[in-house]
Enzyme design. Sequence first.
Site, PDB file in Angstrom:
ATOM      1  CD  GLU A   1     -32.472  10.403   6.691  1.00  0.00           C
ATOM      2  OE1 GLU A   1     -31.871   9.496   7.308  1.00  0.00           O
ATOM      3  OE2 GLU A   1     -33.145  10.117   5.565  1.00  0.00           O
TER       4      GLU A   1
ATOM      5  CB  CYS B   1     -28.728   4.212   2.239  1.00  0.00           C
ATOM      6  SG  CYS B   1     -28.718   5.233   3.640  1.00  0.00           S
TER       7      CYS B   1
HETATM    8  O1  FUB Z   1     -34.592   6.589   1.887  1.00  0.00           O
HETATM    9  C1  FUB Z   1     -33.447   5.897   1.250  1.00  0.00           C
HETATM   10  C2  FUB Z   1     -32.099   6.403   2.065  1.00  0.00           C
HETATM   11  O2  FUB Z   1     -32.125   5.957   3.458  1.00  0.00           O
HETATM   12  C3  FUB Z   1     -32.035   7.750   2.006  1.00  0.00           C
HETATM   13  O3  FUB Z   1     -31.547   8.239   0.693  1.00  0.00           O
HETATM   14  C4  FUB Z   1     -31.303   8.158   3.158  1.00  0.00           C
HETATM   15  O4  FUB Z   1     -31.189   9.385   3.488  1.00  0.00           O
HETATM   16  C5  FUB Z   1     -31.929   7.011   4.143  1.00  0.00           C
HETATM   17  O5  FUB Z   1     -32.864   7.775   4.600  1.00  0.00           O
HETATM   18 ZN    ZN Z   2     -27.129   6.980   3.230  1.00  0.00          ZN
END
Ligand code: FUB
Ligand code: ZN
Length: 619
Positions: free
Chosen positions: A312, A408
């Site tokens: 990510e 999230c």
């Molecule tokens: O790890 C917590 C949240 O979930 C992250 O900020 C997002 O990228 C997702 O992976």
């Molecule tokens: Zn998110």
Amino acid sequence: MENTLKRFTVNGGFFGRYQQLAKDTIIPHQEKAIKDELAGAEKSHAVENFRHAAEVIKTGKCSGEFYGMVFQDSDVAKWLEAAAYSLALFPDSELEKRCDEVIDLIAEAQHDDGYLNTYFTVKAPEKRWTNLAEAHELYCAGHMMEAAVAYAQCTGKTKLLDIMERMTAHIYKRFVTDGAEGYPGHPEIELALMRMYKCTGDKKHLELAGHFINVRGVNPHYFGEECKKRDWQVWGLDCGDTEYAQNNAPVRELEKATGHSVRAVYLYAGMADYAAVTGDESLVKACETLWCNIVQKRMYVTGAIGSAYEGEAFTADYHLPNDTAYAETCASIGLIFFARKMLDLQKRGEYADIMERALYNCVLAGMELDGTKFFYVNPLEVLPGISGMTKTHWHAKPERPSWFVCACCPPNVARLLTSIGEYAWSLEEKEDVIYSHLFINGELDGKIAVETNFPFDGKVTYKFKQAVNQMLAIRLPFWSENTQISCEYEAKDGYAYIKGAFAEGDVITVDFDMSVKRIYADSNVSANNGKVAFSRGALIYCAEGVDNGGEILNLAVKKNGAVSIEDNNLKAEGFRLKNNGDLYSFNSPEAEPCTIKLVPYYTWGNRGLNQMRVWIPEN
Ligand code: FUB
Ligand code: ZN
């Protein structure tokens, strides 16, 4: 910051609709989701996890199981934070009662020593603090701190704040008093502690924020060492990948925005906030360097960041693929946080320009117009059959789901929209200047009424309902090459400074240049060579199949061709290339003149499964 929450009331207009939608639809929808009442959606169990943790605290046993991501608690926190802002905008005793009940449950889930985290309480009590790299204890604490501050500021109720002060004291004891090594795997707590500090005035909160910022990366091997000491993992993160975790060097030495993009920008926002409060020059410099790296080399034209699904994450300078982009909604929200904190450091219009770009494009596209469905990933090119389907593109869904296993983004959008006034203004009493960063219909302190149909119209009117002695600084957006302002002003660093004192009845009218712009990317961005994107004001446009005969891959825009505006959409002169039937051929395809319809990017994907493209070949 945090002083416009109750001082700026959004009245109708573009964000008025979104705030009403938040109250009527987004917040109720998300409440159902976290309470597992959303039919046909991914199970959340987030509130239920608190119920289980409360049972453990009460009885020492648990009749159920923890379910969800290790950071599932943060969904409840972000929802509560959004609900708090909504209560400030639209008092609602029923919603407030339900929030209070959730807070009561959170109180019951807290240990006597202040510790709060349902994953560890229910599932792994003996493993607390042994996996900072993956297990998100500090991240969840940070989100709950933000909710606590918001709830106290919006409702005057401090029960959640008391809970989080106890949790903060627990963390302070461990990492400062007792000197435990470590720093957050997922930064967030830094910016949250700054909010705690500003709300409570407790210097320990500031000190703890500074501690996590200052120790990060001093031992870049911390996560690797921690990993060797434990016999368990959450998902098997490569703890040696220090760029991913932004701990490859002490933060003041970081030169490139690397790794997980949400983690990165949350960290930088915390650093900028800490620097603004402490006046730490070396930290300011680091923030400026990281900012420039992002916006000059690693950001999509929509204000999205994070080019790769893998991790990510950010990848390399100028690597900005359109169809495989990760471009997480949370990452653009984090970029907005970072921009807003940079504005606290320095009033430079470029920070607000990026805030606006990310907000009106990537972030708003992250939600269906009706407020019930969400994108996690926001690509700039989507091809049904490939996007969301093939292994290379499975993350880039062509349609928005109503909830996620990893949820999230949706509550992050909710808390941003409901607190938008925080981003629209800076009120710096000491400096005697009121800064207008974003152009949003509403009223500031009952003194200045802003009337506008922005982002569709470039006219913004500031009406003084009372005398105001401060100076007014109005942002001069980079996209408006010819801005007309009805009074004298001095332009500096992207703002028009207009001298007070203003009398009741004074009116300032601003006319931004809303002409359509053709945008070309740096030729190092291989994905966009020979292509053009369109913008008008703050809005980036895209072509969708539904408006263009289904097929948009064979469209090309005519160089210097006419572009007209119709109902906030664009119509550009172009060509459609005829398919000559062979995979490869020696014949150049014939081109038929056509009109290409373009719609604002934030509205894409609201009319069924559909092709979409921001960057279009230009011939
Ligand atoms: O790890 C917590 C949240 O979930 C992250 O900020 C997002 O990228 C997702 O992976
Ligand atoms: Zn998110």
